[in-house]
Design a protein around this motif. Structure first.
Motif, PDB file in Angstrom:
ATOM      1  N   LYS A 191       7.910 -16.416  50.275  1.00 15.33           N
ATOM      2  CA  LYS A 191       7.801 -17.315  49.136  1.00 15.33           C
ATOM      3  C   LYS A 191       6.512 -17.049  48.363  1.00 15.33           C
ATOM      4  O   LYS A 191       5.453 -16.853  48.945  1.00 15.33           O
ATOM      5  N   THR A 192       6.622 -17.052  47.026  1.00 14.39           N
ATOM      6  CA  THR A 192       5.450 -16.942  46.184  1.00 14.39           C
ATOM      7  C   THR A 192       4.869 -18.331  45.942  1.00 14.39           C
ATOM      8  O   THR A 192       5.451 -19.340  46.339  1.00 14.39           O
ATOM      9  N   SER A 193       3.729 -18.386  45.270  1.00 17.82           N
ATOM     10  CA  SER A 193       3.062 -19.669  45.042  1.00 17.82           C
ATOM     11  C   SER A 193       3.891 -20.619  44.186  1.00 17.82           C
ATOM     12  O   SER A 193       3.749 -21.835  44.269  1.00 17.82           O
ATOM     13  N   ASP A 194       4.802 -20.047  43.348  1.00 17.67           N
ATOM     14  CA  ASP A 194       5.637 -20.901  42.499  1.00 17.67           C
ATOM     15  C   ASP A 194       7.005 -21.178  43.125  1.00 17.67           C
ATOM     16  O   ASP A 194       7.911 -21.679  42.461  1.00 17.67           O
ATOM     17  N   GLY A 195       7.175 -20.835  44.416  1.00 21.05           N
ATOM     18  CA  GLY A 195       8.397 -21.165  45.124  1.00 21.05           C
ATOM     19  C   GLY A 195       9.515 -20.151  45.030  1.00 21.05           C
ATOM     20  O   GLY A 195      10.579 -20.343  45.616  1.00 21.05           O
ATOM     21  N   ARG A 196       9.300 -19.045  44.325  1.00 20.89           N
ATOM     22  CA  ARG A 196      10.332 -18.019  44.220  1.00 20.89           C
ATOM     23  C   ARG A 196      10.310 -17.134  45.465  1.00 20.89           C
ATOM     24  O   ARG A 196       9.314 -17.084  46.192  1.00 20.89           O
ATOM     25  N   ARG A 247      12.691 -13.859  32.650  1.00 24.63           N
ATOM     26  CA  ARG A 247      12.592 -15.001  33.559  1.00 24.63           C
ATOM     27  C   ARG A 247      13.852 -15.198  34.404  1.00 24.63           C
ATOM     28  O   ARG A 247      13.806 -15.813  35.460  1.00 24.63           O
ATOM     29  N   ASN A 290       8.226 -15.753  29.941  1.00 25.28           N
ATOM     30  CA  ASN A 290       7.728 -15.408  31.274  1.00 25.28           C
ATOM     31  C   ASN A 290       8.474 -14.193  31.822  1.00 25.28           C
ATOM     32  O   ASN A 290       9.697 -14.073  31.672  1.00 25.28           O
ATOM     33  N   SER A 349       8.393 -10.805  35.050  1.00 24.20           N
ATOM     34  CA  SER A 349       7.898 -10.312  36.334  1.00 24.20           C
ATOM     35  C   SER A 349       8.038  -8.798  36.353  1.00 24.20           C
ATOM     36  O   SER A 349       8.775  -8.214  35.544  1.00 24.20           O
ATOM     37  N   THR A 406       3.646 -11.325  38.148  1.00 28.55           N
ATOM     38  CA  THR A 406       4.286 -12.233  37.193  1.00 28.55           C
ATOM     39  C   THR A 406       3.304 -12.484  36.052  1.00 28.55           C
ATOM     40  O   THR A 406       2.092 -12.553  36.273  1.00 28.55           O
ATOM     41  N   SER A 422       2.932 -13.934  31.592  1.00 31.20           N
ATOM     42  CA  SER A 422       3.480 -14.592  30.402  1.00 31.20           C
ATOM     43  C   SER A 422       3.076 -13.825  29.157  1.00 31.20           C
ATOM     44  O   SER A 422       1.999 -13.203  29.113  1.00 31.20           O
TER      45      SER A 422
END
Length: 405
Positions: free
Chosen positions: A251-256, A314, A354, A356, A380, A382
């Motif tokens: 898991k990444t910090s943003d939950g992906r 995104r 956004n 990646s 990731t 923007s």
């Protein structure tokens, strides 16, 4: 409320010593079998009403067998399927067509099998003919049709009346680009109107753009069920899976979910996006100079090293990708412990939003044969538009405008 409920489905194919022994099995006698192939193993999932689900997996994973069980053309060895709604299915190319009957005759035959009455078919047959766009062939036997023409007619019949449940196998991939666009436009219309969709496809863009969920079948089992981008990333890793290769998800910090795969013969020491001043950044401006820096480390002697990347939007659709093989700069003869820095410089001609970046190290044109390390969501970032006129889309391709009166 579920439109499709698949509960503990198993499917095995048995090989008997003779046809007589197979016939005896129909009457409850249990003769010896010579082999047993387990195609589906404890498959359980549900598809909610109005949901669009992509079903993906390598050849032999059991996708077609599962669809036949769901549509009732094949019985499972054990387990159950519950359907709530009228199904329209486009499975095998030309399935259900009589080759000696004309296109028009096959429309009445196939649509009748779908449950439509003769007056109902007569009411939509003009629309079917128009949508298929096969001209005078509509009045000729199907045996003279090309594979693309069969797909056109089969899809037009299956979608003549909006179904509550639409199941589409990879047959659409046979059609030409124009009809594929036309078909997927109709699928999107149906989905917006509330049709439940089960789509089998290897086309990443189609699954991500249409489906809100994906299921990955591998070796007859559900390997992953989740957001399309994450499931497709794992599928991409499985396609290249070889002996001694590791596949990890975290898991990444943003939950992906980040998928990493490879043999480890070479590894990604770092992947960094830099702005025009060379500073590490996760925010870039439309059109400005940008660079991607990939540092690779050889963990064993390597005959060839290729570094590459893919920029994704995104939703996970690929915007652009390349590698050092395509750019004519593959490296050879790396020694254990050697590090190499690759710097890809490009203008950020992207729309605001956004994104990646997936980074990869491999030993050939692509990662399929010799995948050292592949990492999705390696970076990731923007994109913002502070310097240019407003525009929409994923690419900045500013025109020169000339107006004449």
């Amino acid at each position: 409320m579920s439109a499709i409920r698949v509960e503990a489905i198993n499917k095995s194919f048995l090989t008997y010593r003779s046809e007589w022994q197979r016939m005896l099995s129909w009457f409850g006698v249990k003769p010896k079998i010579t082999s047993q192939s387990d195609i589906l193993k404890d498959i359980t999932f549900s598809v909610g009403k109005g949901e669009a689900v992509g079903l993906i997996g390598q050849n032999g994973a059991g996708k077609s067998t599962l669809l036949k069980i769901i549509t009732g053309t094949m019985q499972p060895t054990s387990g159950s399927v519950a359907i709530d709604g009228r199904i329209a299915a486009l499975l095998e190319l030309g399935m259900g067509f009589n080759p000696d009957m004309t296109g028009r005759e096959n429309v009445y035959n196939s649509a009748g099998l779908m449950g439509l009455t003769h007056p109902e078919i007569s009411g939509v047959i003009g629309e079917i003919e128009a949508f298929a766009e096969i001209g005078a062939y509509f009045e000729q036997p199907v045996r003279v049709y090309s594979s693309g023409m069969q797909v056109r007619l089969a899809f037009a019949v299956a979608t003549a009346v909006r179904p509550e449940i639409l199941i589409v196998d990879e047959a659409l991939s046979v059609g030409d680009a124009y009809f594929q666009h036309k078909s997927f436009a109709r699928i999107r219309e149906f989905r917006e109107a509330g049709t439940t969709l089960l789509l089998v496809s290897h086309d990443r863009a189609s699954v991500i753009s249409i489906c809100n969920r994906a299921i990955l079948l591998s070796e007859g089992k559900v390997r992953m069920d989740g957001p399309p981008e994450q499931v497709l990333d794992l599928y991409n890793a499985l396609v290249a899976e070889k002996e001694h290769q590791v596949i990890e998800q975290s898991k990444t910090s943003d939950g992906r979910t980040r998928t990493r795969s490879g043999t480890g013969e070479a590894s990604l020491a770092s992947v960094v996006l830099r702005d025009e001043q060379g500073r590490e950044t996760d925010l870039i401006h439309v059109g400005r100079p940008t660079s991607l820096e990939i540092v690779a480390r050889a963990n064993t002697d390597i005959t060839e090293l290729v570094a590459g990347y893919m920029i994704k939007d995104r939703l996970g659709q690929v915007v652009y990708g390349t590698n050092t093989h395509h750019l004519g700069q593959s490296l050879t003869g790396l020694k254990t412990g050697e590090e190499v820095r690759f710097t890809f410089r490009f203008p950020a001609n992207l729309g605001y939003g956004n994104y990646s970046i997936a980074a990869a190290l491999h030993g050939d044109e692509n990662h399929i044969d010799r995948n050292y390390e592949w990492q999705d969501l390696a970076v990731t970032f923007s994109v913002v538009n502070a310097d240019h006129p407003k525009f929409v889309g994923l690419a900045w391709v500013e025109p020169e405008l000339e107006v004449s009166r």
